[in-house]
Design a protein around this motif. Structure first.
Motif, PDB file in Angstrom:
ATOM      1  N   SER A  28      -0.584 -29.116  83.544  1.00 49.65           N
ATOM      2  CA  SER A  28       0.200 -29.871  84.519  1.00 49.65           C
ATOM      3  C   SER A  28       1.446 -29.054  84.859  1.00 49.65           C
ATOM      4  CB  SER A  28       0.586 -31.236  83.951  1.00 49.65           C
ATOM      5  OG  SER A  28       1.328 -31.069  82.756  1.00 49.65           O
ATOM      6  N   ASN A  29       1.856 -29.113  86.103  1.00 56.52           N
ATOM      7  CA  ASN A  29       2.993 -28.333  86.611  1.00 56.52           C
ATOM      8  C   ASN A  29       2.685 -26.838  86.731  1.00 56.52           C
ATOM      9  OD1 ASN A  29       4.689 -30.622  86.778  1.00 56.52           O
ATOM     10  ND2 ASN A  29       5.117 -30.443  84.592  1.00 56.52           N
ATOM     11  N   TYR A  30       1.428 -26.462  86.570  1.00 59.55           N
ATOM     12  CA  TYR A  30       1.017 -25.087  86.804  1.00 59.55           C
ATOM     13  C   TYR A  30       0.346 -24.988  88.174  1.00 59.55           C
ATOM     14  CZ  TYR A  30       1.778 -23.214  82.101  1.00 59.55           C
ATOM     15  OH  TYR A  30       2.339 -22.756  80.940  1.00 59.55           O
ATOM     16  N   PHE A  31       0.382 -23.801  88.721  1.00 58.29           N
ATOM     17  CA  PHE A  31      -0.386 -23.496  89.907  1.00 58.29           C
ATOM     18  C   PHE A  31      -1.658 -22.799  89.445  1.00 58.29           C
ATOM     19  CE2 PHE A  31      -0.887 -22.923  94.387  1.00 58.29           C
ATOM     20  CZ  PHE A  31      -1.613 -21.756  94.522  1.00 58.29           C
ATOM     21  N   MET A  32      -2.808 -23.299  89.898  1.00 58.79           N
ATOM     22  CA  MET A  32      -4.100 -22.777  89.491  1.00 58.79           C
ATOM     23  C   MET A  32      -4.721 -21.988  90.642  1.00 58.79           C
ATOM     24  SD  MET A  32      -4.089 -24.068  86.499  1.00 58.79           S
ATOM     25  CE  MET A  32      -5.751 -23.617  85.967  1.00 58.79           C
ATOM     26  N   ALA A  33      -5.397 -20.903  90.315  1.00 55.78           N
ATOM     27  CA  ALA A  33      -5.952 -20.070  91.372  1.00 55.78           C
ATOM     28  C   ALA A  33      -7.275 -19.446  90.946  1.00 55.78           C
ATOM     29  CB  ALA A  33      -4.962 -18.972  91.747  1.00 55.78           C
ATOM     30  N   TRP A  34      -8.031 -19.062  91.940  1.00 56.94           N
ATOM     31  CA  TRP A  34      -9.210 -18.234  91.758  1.00 56.94           C
ATOM     32  C   TRP A  34      -8.934 -16.885  92.427  1.00 56.94           C
ATOM     33  CZ3 TRP A  34     -13.407 -19.290  88.818  1.00 56.94           C
ATOM     34  CH2 TRP A  34     -13.621 -20.614  88.434  1.00 56.94           C
ATOM     35  N   PHE A  35      -9.270 -15.841  91.706  1.00 59.39           N
ATOM     36  CA  PHE A  35      -9.235 -14.483  92.229  1.00 59.39           C
ATOM     37  C   PHE A  35     -10.653 -13.918  92.149  1.00 59.39           C
ATOM     38  CE2 PHE A  35      -4.737 -13.178  92.619  1.00 59.39           C
ATOM     39  CZ  PHE A  35      -4.115 -14.278  92.055  1.00 59.39           C
ATOM     40  N   ARG A  36     -10.876 -12.820  92.834  1.00 62.86           N
ATOM     41  CA  ARG A  36     -12.151 -12.130  92.704  1.00 62.86           C
ATOM     42  C   ARG A  36     -11.921 -10.630  92.761  1.00 62.86           C
ATOM     43  NH1 ARG A  36     -15.020 -13.802  98.481  1.00 62.86           N
ATOM     44  NH2 ARG A  36     -13.717 -12.506  99.848  1.00 62.86           N
ATOM     45  N   GLN A  37     -12.863  -9.929  92.140  1.00 67.20           N
ATOM     46  CA  GLN A  37     -12.781  -8.472  92.117  1.00 67.20           C
ATOM     47  C   GLN A  37     -14.173  -7.891  92.278  1.00 67.20           C
ATOM     48  OE1 GLN A  37     -10.795  -6.823  88.668  1.00 67.20           O
ATOM     49  NE2 GLN A  37     -10.320  -4.939  89.768  1.00 67.20           N
ATOM     50  N   ASN A  50      -2.154 -26.742  93.459  1.00 64.45           N
ATOM     51  CA  ASN A  50      -1.284 -27.257  92.409  1.00 64.45           C
ATOM     52  C   ASN A  50      -2.091 -28.224  91.543  1.00 64.45           C
ATOM     53  OD1 ASN A  50      -1.500 -29.348  94.219  1.00 64.45           O
ATOM     54  ND2 ASN A  50       0.677 -29.776  94.339  1.00 64.45           N
ATOM     55  N   TRP A  51      -1.624 -28.483  90.328  1.00 61.33           N
ATOM     56  CA  TRP A  51      -2.460 -29.202  89.380  1.00 61.33           C
ATOM     57  C   TRP A  51      -2.791 -30.612  89.851  1.00 61.33           C
ATOM     58  CZ3 TRP A  51      -5.742 -27.656  86.086  1.00 61.33           C
ATOM     59  CH2 TRP A  51      -6.275 -28.522  85.147  1.00 61.33           C
ATOM     60  N   GLY A  53      -3.507 -31.365  92.784  1.00 63.83           N
ATOM     61  CA  GLY A  53      -4.505 -31.255  93.839  1.00 63.83           C
ATOM     62  C   GLY A  53      -3.990 -31.572  95.221  1.00 63.83           C
ATOM     63  N   SER A  54      -2.709 -31.812  95.344  1.00 63.84           N
ATOM     64  CA  SER A  54      -2.153 -32.247  96.619  1.00 63.84           C
ATOM     65  C   SER A  54      -1.883 -31.102  97.587  1.00 63.84           C
ATOM     66  CB  SER A  54      -0.848 -33.013  96.382  1.00 63.84           C
ATOM     67  OG  SER A  54       0.117 -32.161  95.775  1.00 63.84           O
ATOM     68  N   SER A  55      -1.881 -29.879  97.099  1.00 63.15           N
ATOM     69  CA  SER A  55      -1.566 -28.733  97.957  1.00 63.15           C
ATOM     70  C   SER A  55      -2.511 -27.588  97.648  1.00 63.15           C
ATOM     71  CB  SER A  55      -0.120 -28.284  97.744  1.00 63.15           C
ATOM     72  OG  SER A  55       0.185 -27.164  98.543  1.00 63.15           O
ATOM     73  N   THR A  56      -3.171 -27.077  98.685  1.00 62.00           N
ATOM     74  CA  THR A  56      -4.118 -25.977  98.513  1.00 62.00           C
ATOM     75  C   THR A  56      -3.789 -24.842  99.479  1.00 62.00           C
ATOM     76  OG1 THR A  56      -5.653 -26.943 100.103  1.00 62.00           O
ATOM     77  CG2 THR A  56      -5.987 -27.509  97.785  1.00 62.00           C
ATOM     78  N   CYS A  94     -10.533 -17.362  87.141  1.00 61.99           N
ATOM     79  CA  CYS A  94      -9.541 -18.405  87.332  1.00 61.99           C
ATOM     80  C   CYS A  94      -8.273 -18.001  86.595  1.00 61.99           C
ATOM     81  CB  CYS A  94     -10.046 -19.762  86.871  1.00 61.99           C
ATOM     82  SG  CYS A  94     -10.497 -19.877  85.141  1.00 61.99           S
ATOM     83  N   ALA A  95      -7.141 -18.500  87.076  1.00 62.10           N
ATOM     84  CA  ALA A  95      -5.859 -18.119  86.530  1.00 62.10           C
ATOM     85  C   ALA A  95      -4.863 -19.255  86.694  1.00 62.10           C
ATOM     86  CB  ALA A  95      -5.329 -16.868  87.235  1.00 62.10           C
ATOM     87  N   ALA A  96      -3.818 -19.221  85.879  1.00 60.28           N
ATOM     88  CA  ALA A  96      -2.781 -20.249  85.924  1.00 60.28           C
ATOM     89  C   ALA A  96      -1.409 -19.594  85.799  1.00 60.28           C
ATOM     90  CB  ALA A  96      -2.982 -21.255  84.801  1.00 60.28           C
TER      91      ALA A  96
END
Length: 121
Positions: A28-37, A50-51, A53-56, A94-96
């Motif tokens: 909670s209070n983290y920003f979650m992301a997906w990256f690719r390589q 955002n955790w 889910g309100s902002s993407t 995935c990353a936080a």
């Protein structure tokens, strides 16, 4: 603390859903992301949320095809990938990070292992 899964082989135009399960830590209070390589390329930002889910936010290359979401009860972040293209082939991570959106991989505190997505033409 982040476990990614859901990768596989799919034909162009198909769909996959990636999951990122968080354990031993609440994000909670983290920003979650997906990256690719992709092979021979730098790791790139794909999507973030955002955790709550309100902002993407999405990379231009996947906007309109991919959807990122969270399930707080399951402590899991998802990446629904539709209309996949061969150029989407890559290891997905995935990353936080504490704090707001950040597009560079160096700004993230936690990483899951990669899950390979291969899109055949």
């Amino acid at each position: 603390q982040l476990q990614a899964s859901g990768g596989g082989l799919v034909q162009a135009g198909g769909s996959l859903r990636l999951s990122c399960a968080a354990s031993e830590h609440t994000f909670s209070n983290y920003f979650m992301a997906w990256f690719r390589q992709a092979p021979g390329k730098e790791r790139e930002f794909v999507a973030g949320v955002n955790w709550s889910g309100s902002s993407t936010i999405y990379a231009r290359s996947v906007n309109g095809r991919f959807t990122i979401s969270t399930d707080n009860a399951k402590n899991t972040v998802y990446l629904q990938m539709n209309r996949l293209k061969p150029e989407d082939t890559a290891d997905y991570y995935c990353a936080a990070r504490r704090g707001p959106y950040f597009s560079r991989s160096t700004g993230y505190d936690y990483w899951g292992q990669g899950t390979l997505v291969t899109v055949s033409s």
